[in-house]
Design a protein around this motif. Sequence first.
Motif, PDB file in Angstrom:
ATOM      1  N   THR A  17       0.932  -1.140   0.150  1.00 46.70           N
ATOM      2  CA  THR A  17       0.129  -0.044  -0.014  1.00 46.70           C
ATOM      3  C   THR A  17       0.934   1.210   0.039  1.00 46.70           C
ATOM      4  O   THR A  17       0.572   2.246  -0.660  1.00 46.70           O
ATOM      5  CB  THR A  17      -0.893   0.034   1.112  1.00 46.70           C
ATOM      6  N   ASN A  41      -7.511  -4.127  -2.141  1.00 46.46           N
ATOM      7  CA  ASN A  41      -7.601  -5.129  -1.064  1.00 46.46           C
ATOM      8  C   ASN A  41      -8.952  -5.018  -0.503  1.00 46.46           C
ATOM      9  O   ASN A  41      -9.150  -3.887   0.454  1.00 46.46           O
ATOM     10  CB  ASN A  41      -6.451  -4.607   0.129  1.00 46.46           C
ATOM     11  N   ASN A  46      -7.107  -0.076   3.123  1.00 46.50           N
ATOM     12  CA  ASN A  46      -6.603   1.164   3.947  1.00 46.50           C
ATOM     13  C   ASN A  46      -5.793   1.933   3.069  1.00 46.50           C
ATOM     14  O   ASN A  46      -5.210   2.885   3.718  1.00 46.50           O
ATOM     15  CB  ASN A  46      -5.690   0.385   5.039  1.00 46.50           C
ATOM     16  N   ASP A 115      -3.537  -1.355  -6.010  1.00 45.22           N
ATOM     17  CA  ASP A 115      -3.018  -1.864  -4.447  1.00 45.22           C
ATOM     18  C   ASP A 115      -3.598  -3.125  -4.164  1.00 45.22           C
ATOM     19  O   ASP A 115      -4.880  -3.168  -3.946  1.00 45.22           O
ATOM     20  CB  ASP A 115      -3.061  -1.074  -3.342  1.00 45.22           C
TER      21      ASP A 115
HETATM   22 MG   LIG Z   1      -1.875  -3.141   2.144  1.00 45.60          MG
END
Ligand SMILES: [Mg+2]
Length: 292
Positions: A17, A41, A46, A115
């Motif tokens: 990330t 994700n 996040n 990501d």
């Molecule tokens: Mg991550």
Amino acid sequence: MSRTIGIISIKGGVGKTTVSAALAADLANRHNKKVLLIDANLSAPNLGLHMDIVSPEKTIHHVLSGKSKIEHAIHSRYGVDVIPGSYVYEKNVNPLKLKARIKEIKDNYDFIVIDSSPSMNDEILSTILASDNLFVVSTPDYPTLSCSLRAAKIAKQRGKPITGIILNKIRNPKFELELEEIERASGIPVVARIRDDNVNVKALFTRIPIPVYDKNSAFSKELGRLANALCGKNETSFWRKLFSFNFGKEEVNRQILQEKLYESIFDEKKRDEVVDITKLDMPKPSFNFGKD
Ligand SMILES: [Mg+2]
Ligand SMILES: Nc1ncnc2c1ncn2[C@@H]1O[C@H](COP(=O)(O)OP(=O)(O)O)[C@@H](O)[C@H]1O
């Protein structure tokens, strides 16, 4: 021409990330590229917290469950278009729709950075299938390398070989795997070597991507070199050129990466499918992209 870059690994905490947010911010701010950054994700999103999106209304979860058009889930931060995830878990999400949804807006962007989730299910598969190029983030230790090898195998089985390894959180090379060992075991070139860097704590706390928080940090500089290669830019720093005998193997790998990517972007065969240049009433253009 747009390029979708998937940042993967099947281990959490290696820096996917962080690297995704930093790469997107660098491409957008230093290279002036139009960049879309997506949190794929889905079970533990996040990315938004790295990009100062704390309570998003529309997210990738809405997009993948058919509740929102992809354009409506875009948030602009630090020069980057970001599609965050929902921090509150949403059911009925179909990860495998990711590629089709991206396709709807792909042409608006120079780069799309995804990501990925580390979960060995449809989540990581969705990133693998949606990406033109995959990079595995790995730390220089045996447990993580074994996971990286598995990720590479899955990607290869899906016809998407890994373009490069981003080696992150290098702390004490004396007790860590060396670039050559990793390349020998994986057969994949290491395209960046990023040190464990204190700037991470500060950038994460302030929710500012690292190249925006501190463009002179060791993290930003090394990641920036990878971004240069992705944009077809040669190493320009006077000092690095002067001390070119000090270039590491990762430097050479980036040169090769740059040449490969540009060969594939400006593939003459593909161009010929669109236009038969022999029939055009003009001199044959000379293609020398990315070599300015
Ligand atoms: Mg991550
Ligand atoms: N090069 C680095 N040096 C120091 N800390 C790092 C580095 N890269 C990532 N981190 C930290 O490691 C933690 C996990 O990173 P993250 O990007 O969330 O990993 P992943 O997405 O692979 O789970 C975060 O606290 C992040 O700030």
